[in-house]
Design a protein around this motif. Structure first.
Motif, PDB file in Angstrom:
ATOM      1  N   PRO A 232      32.644 -43.708  14.130  1.00  0.00           N
ATOM      2  CA  PRO A 232      32.731 -43.309  15.636  1.00  0.00           C
ATOM      3  C   PRO A 232      34.185 -42.794  15.954  1.00  0.00           C
ATOM      4  O   PRO A 232      35.351 -43.313  15.500  1.00  0.00           O
ATOM      5  CB  PRO A 232      32.610 -44.782  16.179  1.00  0.00           C
ATOM      6  N   VAL A 233      33.967 -41.752  16.842  1.00  0.00           N
ATOM      7  CA  VAL A 233      34.826 -41.038  17.488  1.00  0.00           C
ATOM      8  C   VAL A 233      34.949 -40.800  18.981  1.00  0.00           C
ATOM      9  O   VAL A 233      33.688 -40.332  19.082  1.00  0.00           O
ATOM     10  CB  VAL A 233      35.198 -39.709  16.852  1.00  0.00           C
ATOM     11  N   VAL A 234      35.865 -41.195  19.762  1.00  0.00           N
ATOM     12  CA  VAL A 234      35.606 -40.976  21.331  1.00  0.00           C
ATOM     13  C   VAL A 234      36.739 -39.951  21.484  1.00  0.00           C
ATOM     14  O   VAL A 234      37.899 -40.094  21.462  1.00  0.00           O
ATOM     15  CB  VAL A 234      35.831 -42.186  21.955  1.00  0.00           C
TER      16      VAL A 234
ATOM     17  N   PHE B 185      31.343 -38.949  19.091  1.00  0.00           N
ATOM     18  CA  PHE B 185      30.464 -38.463  17.950  1.00  0.00           C
ATOM     19  C   PHE B 185      30.510 -39.865  17.159  1.00  0.00           C
ATOM     20  O   PHE B 185      31.483 -40.574  17.134  1.00  0.00           O
ATOM     21  CB  PHE B 185      31.359 -37.572  17.146  1.00  0.00           C
ATOM     22  N   HIS B 186      29.575 -40.107  16.966  1.00  0.00           N
ATOM     23  CA  HIS B 186      29.005 -41.573  16.284  1.00  0.00           C
ATOM     24  C   HIS B 186      27.891 -41.254  15.367  1.00  0.00           C
ATOM     25  O   HIS B 186      26.833 -40.935  15.602  1.00  0.00           O
ATOM     26  CB  HIS B 186      28.642 -42.731  17.303  1.00  0.00           C
TER      27      HIS B 186
ATOM     28  N   GLU C 129      32.686 -31.952  11.714  1.00  0.00           N
ATOM     29  CA  GLU C 129      33.414 -30.445  11.733  1.00  0.00           C
ATOM     30  C   GLU C 129      32.696 -29.667  12.643  1.00  0.00           C
ATOM     31  O   GLU C 129      33.282 -28.752  13.300  1.00  0.00           O
ATOM     32  CB  GLU C 129      33.430 -29.861  10.355  1.00  0.00           C
ATOM     33  N   ASP C 130      31.381 -29.525  12.729  1.00  0.00           N
ATOM     34  CA  ASP C 130      30.653 -28.866  13.815  1.00  0.00           C
ATOM     35  C   ASP C 130      31.159 -29.182  15.082  1.00  0.00           C
ATOM     36  O   ASP C 130      31.318 -28.622  15.988  1.00  0.00           O
ATOM     37  CB  ASP C 130      29.214 -28.801  13.565  1.00  0.00           C
ATOM     38  N   TRP C 131      31.162 -30.706  15.327  1.00  0.00           N
ATOM     39  CA  TRP C 131      31.653 -31.135  16.679  1.00  0.00           C
ATOM     40  C   TRP C 131      32.993 -30.736  16.978  1.00  0.00           C
ATOM     41  O   TRP C 131      33.147 -30.372  18.146  1.00  0.00           O
ATOM     42  CB  TRP C 131      31.641 -32.793  16.496  1.00  0.00           C
ATOM     43  N   ILE C 132      33.889 -30.837  16.140  1.00  0.00           N
ATOM     44  CA  ILE C 132      35.373 -30.717  16.622  1.00  0.00           C
ATOM     45  C   ILE C 132      35.457 -28.994  16.647  1.00  0.00           C
ATOM     46  O   ILE C 132      36.193 -28.461  17.550  1.00  0.00           O
ATOM     47  CB  ILE C 132      36.241 -31.098  15.632  1.00  0.00           C
ATOM     48  N   GLY C 133      34.425 -28.447  15.773  1.00  0.00           N
ATOM     49  CA  GLY C 133      34.643 -26.929  16.132  1.00  0.00           C
ATOM     50  C   GLY C 133      33.979 -26.362  17.417  1.00  0.00           C
ATOM     51  O   GLY C 133      34.712 -25.531  18.074  1.00  0.00           O
ATOM     52  N   ASN C 134      32.921 -27.134  17.975  1.00  0.00           N
ATOM     53  CA  ASN C 134      32.423 -26.810  19.166  1.00  0.00           C
ATOM     54  C   ASN C 134      33.215 -26.956  20.378  1.00  0.00           C
ATOM     55  O   ASN C 134      33.007 -26.466  21.547  1.00  0.00           O
ATOM     56  CB  ASN C 134      31.076 -27.535  19.255  1.00  0.00           C
ATOM     57  N   HIS C 135      34.141 -28.152  20.141  1.00  0.00           N
ATOM     58  CA  HIS C 135      35.060 -28.397  20.975  1.00  0.00           C
ATOM     59  C   HIS C 135      36.731 -27.640  20.975  1.00  0.00           C
ATOM     60  O   HIS C 135      37.650 -27.675  21.688  1.00  0.00           O
ATOM     61  CB  HIS C 135      35.383 -29.997  21.200  1.00  0.00           C
ATOM     62  N   ASN C 136      36.443 -26.531  20.197  1.00  0.00           N
ATOM     63  CA  ASN C 136      37.625 -25.622  19.555  1.00  0.00           C
ATOM     64  C   ASN C 136      38.898 -26.370  19.570  1.00  0.00           C
ATOM     65  O   ASN C 136      39.983 -26.061  19.645  1.00  0.00           O
ATOM     66  CB  ASN C 136      37.832 -25.079  21.189  1.00  0.00           C
ATOM     67  N   LEU C 137      38.751 -27.570  18.747  1.00  0.00           N
ATOM     68  CA  LEU C 137      39.724 -28.155  18.129  1.00  0.00           C
ATOM     69  C   LEU C 137      40.192 -28.104  16.883  1.00  0.00           C
ATOM     70  O   LEU C 137      41.389 -28.734  16.137  1.00  0.00           O
ATOM     71  CB  LEU C 137      39.540 -29.823  18.342  1.00  0.00           C
TER      72      LEU C 137
ATOM     73  N   ALA D  12      45.010 -31.370  19.512  1.00  0.00           N
ATOM     74  CA  ALA D  12      44.604 -32.922  19.352  1.00  0.00           C
ATOM     75  C   ALA D  12      45.013 -33.728  18.294  1.00  0.00           C
ATOM     76  O   ALA D  12      45.695 -33.033  17.427  1.00  0.00           O
ATOM     77  CB  ALA D  12      42.819 -32.769  19.350  1.00  0.00           C
ATOM     78  N   ALA D  13      44.903 -35.094  18.452  1.00  0.00           N
ATOM     79  CA  ALA D  13      45.358 -35.997  17.557  1.00  0.00           C
ATOM     80  C   ALA D  13      44.302 -37.113  17.258  1.00  0.00           C
ATOM     81  O   ALA D  13      43.808 -37.570  18.324  1.00  0.00           O
ATOM     82  CB  ALA D  13      46.842 -36.318  17.446  1.00  0.00           C
TER      83      ALA D  13
END
Length: 269
Positions: A140-142, A155-156, A201-209, A221-222
């Motif tokens: 899980p990531v918030v 993301f969970h 990786e798709d999730w953090i990519g969609n957020h431009n991170l 981000a961290a």
């Protein structure tokens, strides 16, 4: 006080402490997840009580604001099928009334706390709290706005072990999640760790991170963890079991226990 990141090569192993509880229970700002009885403003603490417009939305040209209920409705458990992206009952009124599908409404930010948040060089914090001692069972990531402490996204994923046989998995899951009634959801939705990382990786990519083609660290981000166990010990172990190269974005993180020690000059008890 600025947030300091630790790297995989410089951190010290510590035992994990639960951090993400709102998937199964309501978030409470009355007590610190670190058990502190003293209250001082810090860059990673904020009171959550009423909704406010997201700076993230403003930066991306979105001016709509979540409706503010006249009275705060009773807490409802989060639909865990929804957090896995697999809820098939979004048109069922009874289901929607029984389960929450909006974490932003569950975790609104008190605007009066914004002046207590110190400016940060990062734009976003990714709060990570893994579950599973033998293998990772839950990832899980918030995502929190580092400037306002506002909830942005989550993301969970439930994770199916790679090395265990089915009988051992069944016993493990019943012991871990059976008492919460979550074992059925886990069995219905859990996927292999390799697939979890692909979706993450798709999730953090969609957020431009993060950019897949660059294969580098997170951008602006961290990760934030309560101890070093999650990213220093468990993720590298799981990558080895799953025969995956450890991604570069897992190489550094912010340890809340270090922040607590630096701020209060004493260790977490």
């Amino acid at each position: 006080m600025a947030l300091t990141r630790v790297s995989l090569s410089s951190s010290t192993r510590l035992l994990p402490s639960p951090l993400l509880q709102f998937f199964l229970r309501p978030f409470s700002s009355a007590t610190s997840p670190l058990g502190s009885s003293r209250r001082r403003s810090s860059p990673i603490a904020a009171a959550f009580s009423q909704a406010s417009q997201s700076p993230h939305a403003v930066r991306h040209g979105q001016v709509t604001e979540a409706p503010m209920p006249k009275s705060r409705r009773p807490w409802r458990p989060t639909c865990l099928y929804y957090t896995q992206g697999k809820c098939t009952m979004m048109n069922d009124a009874m289901h929607l009334d029984k389960f929450s599908h909006n974490l932003m409404m569950d975790l609104p930010v008190n605007a009066s706390a914004a002046d207590k948040v110190k400016p940060q060089k990062l734009d976003y914090l990714l709060i990570l709290d893994l579950e599973g001692k033998v293998e990772i069972l839950e990832f899980p990531v918030v995502m929190i706005d580092a400037q306002s402490m506002e909830f942005i996204d989550s993301f969970h994923r439930f994770v199916r072990p790679t090395a265990m046989n089915e009988q051992r998995i069944t016993e493990y899951i019943e012991g871990k999640y059976g008492k919460f009634g979550v074992d059925r959801v886990w069995n219905d939705t859990a996927i292999l760790f390799k697939e979890v990382l692909q979706e993450f990786e798709d999730w953090i990519g969609n957020h431009n991170l993060w950019k897949k083609e660059q294969q580098g660290s997170l951008k602006s981000a961290a990760f934030v963890t309560c101890g070093n166990w999650d990213l220093k010990t468990k993720v590298p172990e799981q990558c080895k079991v799953s025969n995956i190269k450890l991604p570069n974005y897992f190489m550094e993180w912010i340890n809340l226990k270090d922040i607590y020690l630096n701020f209060y000059c004493r260790r977490v008890t």
